[in-house]
Each structure stands twice: as structure tokens, then as C-alpha cells.
Design an enzyme around this catalytic site. Structure first.
Site, PDB file in Angstrom:
ATOM      1  N   TYR A 194       5.978  -0.526   7.783  1.00 17.03           N
ATOM      2  CA  TYR A 194       5.010   0.356   7.130  1.00 17.03           C
ATOM      3  C   TYR A 194       3.592  -0.186   7.293  1.00 17.03           C
ATOM      4  CZ  TYR A 194       2.956   3.237   3.379  1.00 17.03           C
ATOM      5  OH  TYR A 194       2.194   4.117   2.654  1.00 17.03           O
ATOM      6  N   LYS A 223       0.698   1.655   9.442  1.00 20.81           N
ATOM      7  CA  LYS A 223      -0.464   2.138   8.704  1.00 20.81           C
ATOM      8  C   LYS A 223      -1.742   1.446   9.183  1.00 20.81           C
ATOM      9  CE  LYS A 223       1.214   5.226   5.836  1.00 20.81           C
ATOM     10  NZ  LYS A 223       0.720   6.619   5.715  1.00 20.81           N
TER      11      LYS A 223
END
Length: 241
Positions: A141, A145
Site C-alpha cells: 500500500y 501510494k
């Protein structure tokens, strides 16, 4: 130009749904992409079912959008977390979230670019995360991101001569289903985190929506390649999340 068409991934709930409704109130046409339809309707709202983890499905939807709409605003909001410790992380976590958070955005932008370049106007936005700065259990993640921020800066340089801006909103702890999937709603852990945020509370969806609305505004064409942390100050110091 007063006719705007916004494509919002993950526009069926949470931040995406709130932004979709605010843009509809401003007379935008809105196209939402998600695996499930939103629970609201509007004469200028169209929903397209799409699994953004599937590159072929994204390409098919992108081709459809490019053929039927002159997209002026692309908001890549959809995202999932897939948390795990390093010992449990898999390379497929990284490739999967890279497709969801990065690859699908590229495919959708490519379908929208001809119309944006023709109008010499466009607004492209990412929903990144404070986790781009680092957060435990966020291997895939955090990497994907953070990748949004780098990709947005690259796109901003390429597209600025065409009147197209590219910017990133990076939320901190926002009370949405994604957040409650990690921290139980109403728990002591949730209360403890709120106390440790510099402003003394957790974020709400409309805190993030207002940031997106700034970047959406046609008047804000002198801001591009930027990342705005909407995090209650949690990106400033050390607030483990």
C-alpha cells in the site's frame, strides 16, 4: 467552457461518493467506476461496473468512456490497503496494488487525454495517503501510494503545456470503511489515535472532498504536481498509524 465531465474511480462510497455528489451539485456530469453502484442517483450520473484490479476490464471501460465522453476531470480515488507484516507480504501484493493504484490510472488517463488536449484543459487527481510517508504493515500500500506522487509529478510536467494539471490529495486517518477495516469503529484504539492527531480528531470524508474540489476548480490552473496532505497534522511529526 462550462460543461464538465468527471470520471471518479471508487465513486460509489466514502470520499468518492461525497465528491461525486458535490460535483453533481455543481452541474458536472459524473461517471463512477467501481465493482458496485452508488446508493444515490442523478440524471447526470452514470455508473460503470469495473474491477480495477483487472487490466483488461479497465481497458474495456476506458475505451467505452473515451468513445462516449469528453472527460475534463479524472479523479483516481479507488483504493484498498491489504495490510500485512513483512514476513507475510507477497510480491503479488505489490503487483496487484500497483495495477489498482497506478496502472488503472494510466489506462483511464490515456483514454481521456485526446479530449483534454483538444480543449487545452484538464484536471487529473490522485487520492494517495499519508501512508506514502511510511506506515507499519503497509508494504504494498505504501509503495503504490508513494508511486502515485511520483507519477503525478511526471504527468504534471508532460501535461502542463496542454492546460492540464495533475495533483495529489494524501489523506491521513479518515473515518471511512477502509479505515474501520483496520481500526474497529468505536474502539479504544480509534479514540487513542484521534487524541494523538495534532488537531485532536480524526478526519471526515468532507475534509478530503474540499481538497479535491480545490484541485477540480478551473480557476486553479497555476497549481500542478503538488501533494496536499489532509491529515490533521499527522504528516508533520511522528504519529504511528
Amino acid at each position: 467552457m462550462t460543461d464538465y465531465t468527471a470520471v471518479i474511480t471508487g465513486g460509489n462510497k466514502g470520499i468518492g461518493a461525497d465528491l461525486a455528489q458535490r460535483l453533481l451539485e455543481q452541474d458536472y456530469r459524473v461517471v463512477t467506476l467501481a465493482r458496485h453502484a452508488p446508493d444515490f442517483s442523478h440524471e447526470k450520473l452514470e455508473h460503470l461496473d469495473c474491477d480495477l484490479l483487472d487490466p483488461e476490464a479497465v481497458q474495456s471501460v476506458a475505451d467505452d468512456i473515451g468513445a462516449r465522453f469528453e472527460v475534463t476531470h479524472l479523479v483516481h480515488n479507488a483504493g484498498v490497503i491489504w495490510p500485512n507484516l513483512i514476513e507475510d507480504a507477497k510480491p503479488s501484493d505489490i503487483t496487484g496494488l500497483a495495477q489498482l493504484h497506478l496502472g488503472s490510472a494510466l489506462t483511464l488517463l490515456q483514454s481521456a487525454l485526446p479530449a483534454m488536449k483538444k480543449r487545452r484543459f484538464g484536471r487529473v487527481m490522485f487520492n494517495s495517503s499519508r501512508a506514502a510517508l511510511g506506515a507499519a504493515t503497509r508494504t504494498a500500500y505504501g509503495a503504490s501510494k508513494a508511486g502515485m506522487i511520483g507519477m503525478a509529478r511526471t504527468w504534471a510536467l508532460e501535461l502542463a503545456p496542454h492546460g492540464i494539471t495533475v495533483n495529489v490529495v494524501a489523506p491521513g486517518p479518515i473515518q471511512t470503511d477502509n479505515f474501520w477495516g483496520i481500526i474497529p469503529k468505536g474502539s479504544e484504539r480509534e479514540d487513542d489515535l484521534a487524541r494523538r492527531i495534532p488537531v485532536g480528531r480524526l478526519g471526515q470524508t468532507d475534509d478530503v472532498t474540499r481538497a479535491f474540489l480545490f484541485f477540480c476548480d478551473p480557476a486553479n490552473g497555476f497549481v500542478t504536481g503538488q501533494t496536499l496532505y489532509v491529515c490533521g497534522g499527522s504528516s508533520i511529526g511522528s504519529v504511528p498509524i
